[in-house]
Design an enzyme around this catalytic site. Sequence first.
Site, short mmCIF file in Angstrom:
data_model
loop_
_atom_site.label_atom_id
_atom_site.label_comp_id
_atom_site.label_asym_id
_atom_site.label_seq_id
_atom_site.Cartn_x
_atom_site.Cartn_y
_atom_site.Cartn_z
N CYS A 39 5.30 -4.88 16.15
CA CYS A 39 4.85 -3.83 17.08
C CYS A 39 3.38 -4.09 17.42
O CYS A 39 2.56 -4.33 16.53
CB CYS A 39 5.02 -2.45 16.45
N CYS A 81 3.16 8.42 1.43
CA CYS A 81 3.70 7.42 2.35
C CYS A 81 3.85 6.11 1.58
O CYS A 81 2.87 5.57 1.07
CB CYS A 81 2.73 7.26 3.53
N CYS A 133 0.44 -2.19 15.62
CA CYS A 133 0.50 -2.03 14.16
C CYS A 133 -0.19 -3.18 13.45
O CYS A 133 0.13 -4.35 13.67
CB CYS A 133 1.96 -1.95 13.72
N GLU A 183 0.82 -1.21 0.00
CA GLU A 183 0.00 0.00 0.00
C GLU A 183 0.86 1.26 0.00
O GLU A 183 1.98 1.27 0.51
CB GLU A 183 -0.89 0.04 1.25
N CYS A 229 5.65 -7.09 7.59
CA CYS A 229 6.69 -6.57 8.48
C CYS A 229 6.99 -7.61 9.55
O CYS A 229 6.09 -8.32 10.01
CB CYS A 229 6.22 -5.27 9.14
N CYS A 254 -2.26 1.83 8.15
CA CYS A 254 -1.42 1.01 7.29
C CYS A 254 -1.80 -0.46 7.40
O CYS A 254 -1.85 -1.03 8.49
CB CYS A 254 0.05 1.20 7.65
#
Length: 343
Positions: free
Chosen positions: A116, A105, A119, A92, A112, A330
């Site tokens: 975290c 962005c 997230c 994205e 990932c 995100c």
Amino acid sequence: MEKTDIKNLTLQGLEAYISGLGKERFRAKQIFKWLYQMDATDFDEMTNVSKEFRAVLQERAQISNLVPEAVEASEDGTRKYLFRLSDGATVESVLIPDEGRNTLCISSQVGCAMKCAFCLTGTFGLARDLTTSEIVNQVCAVKREHPVNNIVFMGMGEPLANLGAVIPAVNILTDPDGFQFSTRKVTVSTSGLVPQMAELGRGCTVNLAVSLNATTDEVRDQIMPVNRAYPLKELLAACKAFPLPSRRWITIEYVMIRDLNDTLEDAKRLVRLISNIPSKVNLIPFNEHDGCGFKSPTQDTIDRFHKYLLDKHVTVITRSSRGGDISAACGQLKGKLDQMGRE
């Protein structure tokens, strides 16, 4: 023979490639401008390159491209793009308008690995790194529709875990013969990979944003596993050592989570932690999403935290929530479309 994707090459890399084909190095500059200033997607568009050489390039090389598979537009002007890559993976990008400027962005990885706790992207795990061409093609695709003034590597992925592609991408973005972005207009964000921060500083000139998000190791360990490898003391020392051009600041990103890191005591500790680092603070109220139990802080709490920093002469902005009506956190658009594909 597998063709070379020339969008994986910096200008210096393209010069070496062109030289290897027996052509003058200055041709690389011509081709580079066609790619990033005129958005050429085919060698035949490059009219100041000889037909003979264009034919050689068609045979040996390729110009990769990305076209959005889905675009969501928010009432506030935010636009979210989903790109499907050649292997079927998706990433994205988000275009955020603000006071006459558009900030894009972009993503650096598919998923990932940092995990975290707040997230959504981290819940996907890491599928793979993006190539340099997949990073810069996000910019090419969005620029076809809208002007882009600033670039932030704050999309999917940990940019510093993919420096082999990110540093060349930054250099393409800021090259006077490439995209021509000022180094002041490009920012790379990290969750706190300390050795790679130094490597980034050696490899390119760029702004740095650090996701701090806590003022004690105990809380940061809880929400950011990277802190167990590189605790606050080491992270802040790396911030202080990061090479900044004059009058540049490191951006301290601070996601505010209700009843976890949003107290006045946190604000006081934050001021102490960054007192000797040239920095500005970006407060980010947590954006609630399915599958995560954290809550957004109250507006009173945000205002009190913000005011305390201001009163201590800290440069601070509170990021307004953008694109709430279009899955703008995100990973939300990817998650939604992946779910639709499973149904």
